[in-house]
Design a protein around this motif. Structure first.
Motif, PDB file in Angstrom:
ATOM      1  N   ARG A   1      24.791  37.037  91.130  1.00 35.68           N
ATOM      2  CA  ARG A   1      26.216  36.742  90.938  1.00 35.68           C
ATOM      3  C   ARG A   1      27.089  37.859  91.473  1.00 35.68           C
ATOM      4  O   ARG A   1      28.148  37.616  92.050  1.00 35.68           O
ATOM      5  N   ALA A   2      26.630  39.069  91.273  1.00 31.61           N
ATOM      6  CA  ALA A   2      27.388  40.211  91.798  1.00 31.61           C
ATOM      7  C   ALA A   2      27.429  40.127  93.321  1.00 31.61           C
ATOM      8  O   ALA A   2      28.463  40.389  93.940  1.00 31.61           O
ATOM      9  N   GLY A   3      26.316  39.719  93.907  1.00 29.03           N
ATOM     10  CA  GLY A   3      26.243  39.584  95.355  1.00 29.03           C
ATOM     11  C   GLY A   3      27.241  38.563  95.870  1.00 29.03           C
ATOM     12  O   GLY A   3      27.920  38.785  96.878  1.00 29.03           O
ATOM     13  N   GLU A   4      27.359  37.442  95.153  1.00 30.15           N
ATOM     14  CA  GLU A   4      28.319  36.413  95.558  1.00 30.15           C
ATOM     15  C   GLU A   4      29.742  36.956  95.509  1.00 30.15           C
ATOM     16  O   GLU A   4      30.556  36.721  96.400  1.00 30.15           O
ATOM     17  N   ALA A   5      30.023  37.687  94.434  1.00 29.29           N
ATOM     18  CA  ALA A   5      31.367  38.238  94.274  1.00 29.29           C
ATOM     19  C   ALA A   5      31.673  39.253  95.362  1.00 29.29           C
ATOM     20  O   ALA A   5      32.772  39.284  95.923  1.00 29.29           O
ATOM     21  N   VAL A   6      30.691  40.067  95.665  1.00 32.07           N
ATOM     22  CA  VAL A   6      30.897  41.108  96.678  1.00 32.07           C
ATOM     23  C   VAL A   6      31.061  40.469  98.060  1.00 32.07           C
ATOM     24  O   VAL A   6      31.943  40.844  98.839  1.00 32.07           O
ATOM     25  N   SER A   7      30.224  39.492  98.350  1.00 34.60           N
ATOM     26  CA  SER A   7      30.286  38.834  99.658  1.00 34.60           C
ATOM     27  C   SER A   7      31.634  38.168  99.886  1.00 34.60           C
ATOM     28  O   SER A   7      32.153  38.129 101.003  1.00 34.60           O
ATOM     29  N   ALA A   8      32.193  37.658  98.814  1.00 35.83           N
ATOM     30  CA  ALA A   8      33.456  36.933  98.922  1.00 35.83           C
ATOM     31  C   ALA A   8      34.589  37.827  99.391  1.00 35.83           C
ATOM     32  O   ALA A   8      35.575  37.358  99.929  1.00 35.83           O
TER      33      ALA A   8
END
Length: 603
Positions: free
Chosen positions: A424-431
Motif C-alpha cells: 500500500r505504501a508503494g501504491e501511495a508513493v508511486s502515485a
RNA sequence: GCCCUCGUAGCUCAGGGGAUAGAGCACCGGCCUCCGGAGCCGGUGGCGGAGGUUCGAAUCCUCCCGGGGGCACCA
C-alpha cells in the motif's frame, strides 16, 4: 555565551529511578528549572518549582510550584510568585516574567538566549542527549516467537517496542543485552518431532523453511489429537529429548534451525536488529532448572503441595481464596515456564550481572511475572525489586474491537500484514513520486510501509489495546509514520531545490534568528528533544517520543507556511531558516531512528 | 468471588495535580496564481457515574457501571 549552572546543581533526587537526569544544558527548560530549584528549596524543604510548558500565548513556560509553596508557607500565592521569580537570574534568560493573581509565573524566553540554545543544539551531533553518568547493563527480553509457530500481530508489539527501548537505552549510553526468549523447548516438542518424522524430514523442513509454520503446527496438533498412538510416541519422545538422546536432539535441531531461519527473514523484513546470536531460548535455561529449584530448596522456600514443589508468596490467591503458589516443579517432576522465568532472573542477575532486567511481555502475564519477581526477590537473586521491570502491553484488536483475527477465526500472519503495508505504501508513493526509479521506489515503499506499521504500534500508550487499521497506518495525514517521514522529506527538499547541503547548516556556526512567532515556536520545540527522549525511556513509553515528534512536525509545518526560507527577507534570515530546516530534519530523523523507523531522503 | 487493566469528541488517540481538556480522521464553512496541495484558516462536538482529598481533579482515593485479562501442575 550564557553562564550555565553546573550539572551538579541540578535537583538531586528528581529522578529516584535508575536513570539519573542527563539532560543537556542546551535545553532552556532544564536551565530555568535549575535556576529556580535552589530558590524553592531554600524556602521549603523539597519544594518543586513545577516548571511546565505554557499553553498561554506569548509565553513558553509556566511555574506552578509557587502556589503550592505559598500554601505551605501560609503566604499569598502572588506574593510568593513574585518572591521566587525576582530573586534569581531569570531576567538573564527570560525577556518577560509575569506573575498572575493566582500565583502562576509565566515566562517568555529571551530571543537571544533561545537562539543560543538552538545554535548549540545544532552544533551537537547528539542533539542535546547526554550519555548516562552511570551506564547500566540492561537485559531486554523481547520478541520471543515459538519454534514451529507463526509470528502474528502480538509478536509485532513486543518486537517493535522492545527494539525501540533497546535503541533508546543504547543511545543514552547503557549496555544493552538483547535476549530473544524463543520458545524452543517443552513438552510440545514430542508432538512436533513425531509429526516431523511422519511427514518426512525433508518435507517437514521444507514446510517450515517456506514459512508455513502454522500449517505445520496445526497438522502436528491434529495428528496428535486424533491418535492415542501418536500421543504415546510423543510422550516417549519428550522423555528422549529431556534425557539428551542424540537422534532426538538432532530432529529437534532441525525444527529449531528451520524456524530460526524463518524468524530471521521476518526480522530482516521488519528492520529489527535481532539476530540468531540474540536468541537465548528456553532450551538455554533448561540445564539450570535443577539448580534453580535446588537453591530455592536450600533457602527453605520450597513447599510441597499436591505433589508439586511450590513457592508461596503473600498476596496472591486462587479462585477459591487459597494461597496461590508458583509451581517450580510439577508433580510429574517436569518443569513449567515459571521455573524457566525464574532461571532467566537467576542468570541475568547472577551470571550476567545485569543492573536491570526488562521483560517486554503482554499484559496478561502481569501476575505471573510479578510472582516470579517476588520469588526471585525472596531468594535473594533480585538485588532490589525495581530492577526487574515488566514492560506490559495490550492486545492487538481488529476493526470490530475483538481480538485481531480473520473472519474465519485464524490469526493473521505477521509477514502478510507487513507485505500488505509495504504494497500500500508503494501504491501511495508511486502515485506521487514520479522522479523515483523502480529500485528507489521499492526501497521507499519498504521504509514507509514498515515504518507505518511500527509507528502505529509505538504511538499509542502501550498498555492500551490497540486497533490494527492498515488504512490509518499508511495514511499521510495525522499522527502516522508516513506523515513524519514526509515532514522530514519536506525539510530536506528545500536544500535539494537550492542545491545546498543541510550538513553545512548543522555545525552550530550559523546564527539562528527567532523573530517570527513560528520560528520561536519551532525553536522551543526543537530544544525539547532530549527531554522527550528521556521521558520515553524513563517510563518505557516510546509513544511519548512519538507525540513529541508529531508535535514538532506540526510546528515545522506552521513555520514552513509562514516563513519563506529561500525567499527570506535577507541573507541572515535565509541562513537561519535553512538551519532550522536542517535541524528539524535531523531531530525528526533521529527521533524516528530511536523508534526503529527509517527515514527516506525522498519520497 | 478476588486481583490487574482500560473507559476522554461520531471514530482513532494524546493529556496522568495547574489557568479556557488537545490532535488526526469524519462532517460543515471559508482561503490560496507563493520554497512539495500529501496545503492553510475557522466551526460543530467530549472526560462512564457518584462521592471524597486539594487553593486547584480528566489526572489521586473510595464505591458503582461497562469492556478486556488473570486466578496451581499448558507455555
Amino acid at each position: 555565551m550564557y553562564r550555565r549552572p553546573s550539572p551538579d546543581k541540578l535537583p538531586a533526587g528528581a529522578r529516584p529511578d535508575f536513570f539519573y537526569k542527563d539532560v543537556h544544558m542546551a535545553a532552556p527548560a532544564q536551565i530555568i528549572a535549575a535556576l529556580l530549584q535552589p530558590v524553592f528549596a531554600e524556602l521549603a524543604e523539597g519544594a518543586d518549582p513545577m516548571l511546565r510548558p505554557s499553553s498561554r500565548s506569548g509565553f513558553d513556560f509556566q511555574v506552578n510550584g509557587s502556589i503550592a509553596l505559598a500554601k505551605k508557607l501560609g503566604r499569598r500565592p502572588d506574593e510568593v510568585a513574585t518572591l521566587v521569580s525576582s530573586g534569581v537570574a531569570l531576567k538573564e534568560v527570560c525577556e518577560s516574567i509575569e506573575v498572575t493573581p493566582q500565583g502562576f509565573v509565566n515566562l517568555r524566553l529571551d530571543d537571544a538566549f533561545l537562539a543560543a540554545c538552538v545554535s548549540e543544539l545544532a552544533g551537537d551531533s547528539r542533539l542535546g542527549v547526554e550519555i548516562a553518568a552511570t551506564p547500566l547493563t540492561v537485559v531486554v527480553d523481547y520478541s520471543a516467537p515459538n519454534v514451529a509457530k507463526e509470528m502474528h500481530a502480538g509478536h509485532l508489539r513486543t518486537t517493535v517496542i522492545g527494539d525501540s527501548l533497546c535503541r533508546l537505552l543504547e543511545h543514552f549510553g547503557h549496555r544493552v543485552i538483547r535476549e530473544n526468549h524463543v520458545g524452543d523447548w517443552g513438552t510440545q516438542f514430542g508432538m512436533l518431532i513425531e509429526y516431523l518424522l511422519d511427514v518426512g524430514e525433508t518435507e517437514g523442513a521444507h514446510e517450515l523453511s517456506v514459512g508455513d509454520l502454522d500449517g505445520f503446527y496445526r497438522q502436528a496438533r491434529a495428528a496428535f489429537d486424533a491418535s492415542p498412538e501418536v500421543q504415546e510416541r510423543a510422550r516417549r519422545r519428550v522423555v528422549a529429548l529431556q534425557s539428551g538422546d542424540a537422534e532426538t536432539l538432532r530432529l529437534w535441531g532441525v525444527l529449531v534451525e528451520e524456524s530460526v531461519g524463518y524468524f530471521e527473514e521476518v526480522y530482516a523484513k521488519l528492520g529489527i536488529g535481532l539476530t540468531r546470536d540474540d536468541i537465548v531460548g528456553e532450551s538455554f535455561y533448561n540445564p539450570m532448572l535443577g539448580d534453580v529449584v535446588a537453591e530455592l530448596d536450600a533457602k527453605g522456600l520450597l513447599v510441597e503441595s499436591d505433589g508439586a514443589k511450590c513457592v508461596f508468596v503473600d498476596g496472591w490467591t486462587t479462585r477459591e481464596g487459597d494461597p496461590l503458589p508458583l509451581i517450580v516443579q510439577k508433580s510429574d517432576g517436569g518443569y513449567g515456564y515459571a521455573t524457566t522465568d525464574l532461571a532467566t532472573l537467576w542468570d541475568r542477575f547472577g551470571r550476567i550481572g545485569a543492573d536491570l532486567a526488562v521483560y517486554v511481555v503482554g499484559a496478561p502475564q502481569a501476575q505471573h511475572l510479578a510472582m516470579c519477581f517476588a520469588v526471585a526477590a525472596k531468594a535473594g537473586w533480585l538485588p532490589s525489586p525495581e530492577q526487574a521491570v515488566h514492560v506490559a502491553f495490550g492486545s492487538v484488536l481488529g476493526a470490530d474491537r475483538k481480538m485481531f483475527k480473520s473472519r474465519a477465526g485464524a490469526t493473521f500472519k505477521l509477514v502478510d500484514l507487513l507485505d500488505e503495508a509495504v504494497q500500500r505504501a508503494g501504491e501511495a508513493v508511486s502515485a506521487r513520486s514520479l522522479e523515483l526509479n523502480d529500485s528507489e521506489r521499492a526501497s521507499v515503499a519498504r521504509m514507509v510501509g514498515i515504518g507505518a506499521v511500527k509507528y502505529a504500534d509505538l504511538s499509542t500508550d502501550r498498555l492500551r489495546d490497540y486497533v490494527f487499521d492498515l488504512d490509518r497506518m499508511v495514511s499521510f495525514d495525522g499522527n502516522t509514520g508516513p506523515y513524519l517521514q514526509y515532514a522530514r522529506v519536506r525539510c530536506l527538499s528545500i536544500f535539494r531545490k537550492a542545491g545546498l547541503d543541510p550538513a553545512d547548516y548543522l555545525g552550530g556556526g550559523v546564527p539562528i534568528q527567532v523573530g517570527h512567532p513560528a520560528e520561536r515556536d519551532l525553536a522551543v520545540a526543537l530544544t525539547g528533544f532530549p527531554a522527550a527522549a528521556s521521558a520515553a525511556l524513563e517510563s518505557w513509553s516510546p509513544h511519548k517520543l512519538c507525540a513529541y515528534i508529531y508535535e514538532l512536525a506540526g510546528f515545522y509545518t506552521t513555520f514552513f507556511e509562514n516563513c519563506p526560507v529561500l525567499k527570506a527577507p535577507n541573507e541572515e534570515s535565509k541562513n537561519s531558516r535553512l538551519a532550522l530546516c536542517a535541524l528539524s530534519a535531523t531531530v525528526i530523523g533521529q527521533g524516528l531512528s530511536l523508534l526503529g523507523i527509517e527515514s527516506p531522503e525522498r519520497m
